[in-house]
Design a protein around this motif. Structure first.
Motif, PDB file in Angstrom:
ATOM      1  N   LYS A 153       0.834  -1.214   0.000  1.00 26.07           N
ATOM      2  CA  LYS A 153       0.000   0.000   0.000  1.00 26.07           C
ATOM      3  C   LYS A 153       0.860   1.253   0.000  1.00 26.07           C
ATOM      4  CE  LYS A 153      -4.083  -1.869   2.280  1.00 26.07           C
ATOM      5  NZ  LYS A 153      -4.836  -1.961   3.527  1.00 26.07           N
TER       6      LYS A 153
ATOM      7  N   GLU B 294       3.781   1.620  -1.144  1.00 26.73           N
ATOM      8  CA  GLU B 294       4.455   1.744  -2.440  1.00 26.73           C
ATOM      9  C   GLU B 294       3.459   1.984  -3.581  1.00 26.73           C
ATOM     10  OE1 GLU B 294       6.716  -1.872  -2.697  1.00 26.73           O
ATOM     11  OE2 GLU B 294       8.081  -1.266  -1.082  1.00 26.73           O
ATOM     12  N   LYS B 295       2.150   2.038  -3.235  1.00 28.49           N
ATOM     13  CA  LYS B 295       1.062   2.267  -4.209  1.00 28.49           C
ATOM     14  C   LYS B 295       1.068   1.241  -5.331  1.00 28.49           C
ATOM     15  CE  LYS B 295       0.607   7.069  -3.099  1.00 28.49           C
ATOM     16  NZ  LYS B 295       1.129   8.385  -3.271  1.00 28.49           N
ATOM     17  N   ARG B 296       1.304  -0.014  -4.935  1.00 28.81           N
ATOM     18  CA  ARG B 296       1.226  -1.111  -5.911  1.00 28.81           C
ATOM     19  C   ARG B 296      -0.200  -1.629  -5.955  1.00 28.81           C
ATOM     20  NH1 ARG B 296       4.495  -5.604  -4.184  1.00 28.81           N
ATOM     21  NH2 ARG B 296       5.234  -4.646  -2.290  1.00 28.81           N
TER      22      ARG B 296
END
Length: 200
Positions: A166, A168-170
């Motif tokens: 989350k 790392e905005k993956r």
């Protein structure tokens, strides 16, 4: 988060063997929360790179377990342990030296090729899901010496993997992370289903 204070705290969390070979390096430009490159045999230190802006979004327990997992993975990479692949690398290099002294280009090519294949096999085995699973288990054991129970350590590492994705905005977890999470759920008693025998 005060970066230098956190680095000092993390060094205290690390096992003594890790402190001697591993360095914690701030890397604010990296997209990953925590990262480490595959250590080469001639490297004196094995760095762990941390983006402290993202790192601060995780709880203290999550940070502890992520660090211990990365330290365990780096410590588990051994280029010079007695097994078949290390033996083939050494024999190939030795044969290459002998063949080159005799000016045998074909022999040199075969010997160097054999060494390269064996070295690639060593590298690949340390990049596998199995090496990550072994590092998770080792991290949980070290965490138990730091006051966590096995169940707590597995839960914190599980939540850390999910929180890291989350931060790392993956869009989701990769294949290895999914296998690790399933194994950690089983260790934490959150799932009766473990991982297949082929990964253990």
């Amino acid at each position: 988060m005060e970066q230098n204070a956190e680095i000092r705290r993390l060094l205290d969390v690390m096992p003594a063997s890790g402190r001697m070979a591993i360095k914690i390096v701030s890397k604010p430009e990296q997209a990953q929360v925590i990262d480490a490159t595959f250590p080469l045999p001639w490297q004196q230190y094995r760095p762990i790179y941390i983006n402290f802006d993202l790192w601060g979004r995780l709880t203290k327990a999550q940070r502890d377990l992520l660090l211990l997992q990365k330290v365990s993975w780096l410590s588990g990479v051994r280029w010079f342990k007695p097994d078949i692949y290390q033996g083939v690398v050494l024999l190939g290099l030795l044969a290459g030296l002998i063949e080159s002294s005799q000016s045998d280009a074909v022999g040199v090519g075969v010997a160097v090729g054999l060494s390269a294949i064996a070295a690639f096999r060593i590298w690949r085995s340390n990049q596998s899901s199995e090496s990550e699973l072994n590092a998770d288990k080792a991290a949980i054991k070290i965490a138990q010496r730091r006051g966590y129970s096995e169940t707590e350590a597995a839960q914190y590492l599980l939540s850390a993997i999910e929180a890291m994705a989350k931060a790392e905005k993956r869009p989701g977890l990769d294949f290895t992370e999914l296998i690790r999470c399933q194994n950690l759920r089983a260790i934490a008693g959150l799932s009766p289903v473990g991982i297949p025998e082929t990964y253990s």
